[in-house]
Design a protein around this motif. Structure first.
Motif, PDB file in Angstrom:
ATOM      1  N   SER A  31       0.705  -1.115  -0.024  1.00 12.33           N
ATOM      2  CA  SER A  31       0.056   0.165  -0.202  1.00 12.33           C
ATOM      3  C   SER A  31       0.803   1.044  -0.009  1.00 12.33           C
ATOM      4  O   SER A  31       0.529   2.351  -0.381  1.00 12.33           O
ATOM      5  N   GLN A  32       1.972   1.142   0.152  1.00 15.15           N
ATOM      6  CA  GLN A  32       3.241   2.249   0.419  1.00 15.15           C
ATOM      7  C   GLN A  32       3.923   2.388  -0.822  1.00 15.15           C
ATOM      8  O   GLN A  32       4.758   3.227  -0.889  1.00 15.15           O
ATOM      9  N   LEU A  33       3.928   1.451  -1.784  1.00 15.28           N
ATOM     10  CA  LEU A  33       4.608   1.451  -2.928  1.00 15.28           C
ATOM     11  C   LEU A  33       4.073   1.901  -4.264  1.00 15.28           C
ATOM     12  O   LEU A  33       2.564   1.497  -4.443  1.00 15.28           O
ATOM     13  N   ASP A  74       2.969  -7.571   2.133  1.00 18.44           N
ATOM     14  CA  ASP A  74       2.002  -7.121   3.101  1.00 18.44           C
ATOM     15  C   ASP A  74       0.833  -6.135   2.365  1.00 18.44           C
ATOM     16  O   ASP A  74       1.305  -5.438   1.724  1.00 18.44           O
ATOM     17  N   GLU A  75      -0.146  -6.085   3.182  1.00 19.01           N
ATOM     18  CA  GLU A  75      -1.321  -5.175   2.938  1.00 19.01           C
ATOM     19  C   GLU A  75      -1.638  -5.158   1.326  1.00 19.01           C
ATOM     20  O   GLU A  75      -1.996  -3.953   0.644  1.00 19.01           O
ATOM     21  N   LEU A  76      -1.663  -6.446   0.794  1.00 15.76           N
ATOM     22  CA  LEU A  76      -1.923  -6.347  -0.596  1.00 15.76           C
ATOM     23  C   LEU A  76      -3.404  -5.763  -0.910  1.00 15.76           C
ATOM     24  O   LEU A  76      -3.768  -5.047  -2.017  1.00 15.76           O
ATOM     25  N   ASN A  77      -4.258  -6.278  -0.064  1.00 14.16           N
ATOM     26  CA  ASN A  77      -5.807  -5.636  -0.137  1.00 14.16           C
ATOM     27  C   ASN A  77      -5.934  -4.360   0.043  1.00 14.16           C
ATOM     28  O   ASN A  77      -6.932  -3.789  -0.387  1.00 14.16           O
ATOM     29  N   PRO A  81      -5.054  -0.591  -7.134  1.00 12.13           N
ATOM     30  CA  PRO A  81      -5.321  -1.745  -8.434  1.00 12.13           C
ATOM     31  C   PRO A  81      -4.071  -1.727  -9.149  1.00 12.13           C
ATOM     32  O   PRO A  81      -3.601  -2.932  -9.475  1.00 12.13           O
ATOM     33  N   THR A  82      -3.324  -0.738  -9.294  1.00 10.73           N
ATOM     34  CA  THR A  82      -2.271  -0.785 -10.283  1.00 10.73           C
ATOM     35  C   THR A  82      -1.065  -1.859  -9.487  1.00 10.73           C
ATOM     36  O   THR A  82      -0.401  -2.468 -10.197  1.00 10.73           O
ATOM     37  N   MET A  83      -0.993  -1.701  -8.258  1.00 10.22           N
ATOM     38  CA  MET A  83      -0.122  -2.448  -7.460  1.00 10.22           C
ATOM     39  C   MET A  83      -0.304  -3.780  -7.101  1.00 10.22           C
ATOM     40  O   MET A  83       0.627  -4.709  -7.202  1.00 10.22           O
TER      41      MET A  83
END
Length: 91
Positions: A31-33, A74-77, A81-83
């Motif tokens: 979520s941070q990338l 981590d934090e995939l959800n 969407p692009t990540m």
């Protein structure tokens, strides 16, 4: 896939498994990338060769290229969407 509420120790469990098995461990918060953080950057191949004019991807330095280890995404959800699609291109 590990599911659970925030703060219950999912990352800690995976880190402990890596440590007990003498494996490298990388914990990435998706979520941070941005997609280029994970995929790397395209760079044109220079010089006179069969590959001239073809781009190659230079992966980020924090991703290992060989050896054994655990890459914990981590934090995939919670990732944009692009990540969520970019992580599928990892080798």
């Amino acid at each position: 896939m590990i599911w659970g509420a925030p703060g219950i120790g999912k990352s800690s469990i995976v880190a402990q498994v890596a440590q007990e098995n003498n494996l490298d461990f990388i914990d990435l918060r998706l979520s941070q990338l941005a997609p280029t953080d994970l995929r790397g950057l395209p760079v044109a191949v220079a010089g006179r060769s069969k590959k001239q004019g073809i781009s190659t991807w230079y992966p980020p330095d924090f991703l290992p290229q060989d050896g054994k280890g655990i890459l914990f995404l981590d934090e995939l959800n919670m990732a944009p969407p692009t990540m969520q699609g970019t992580h599928r291109s990892l080798k």
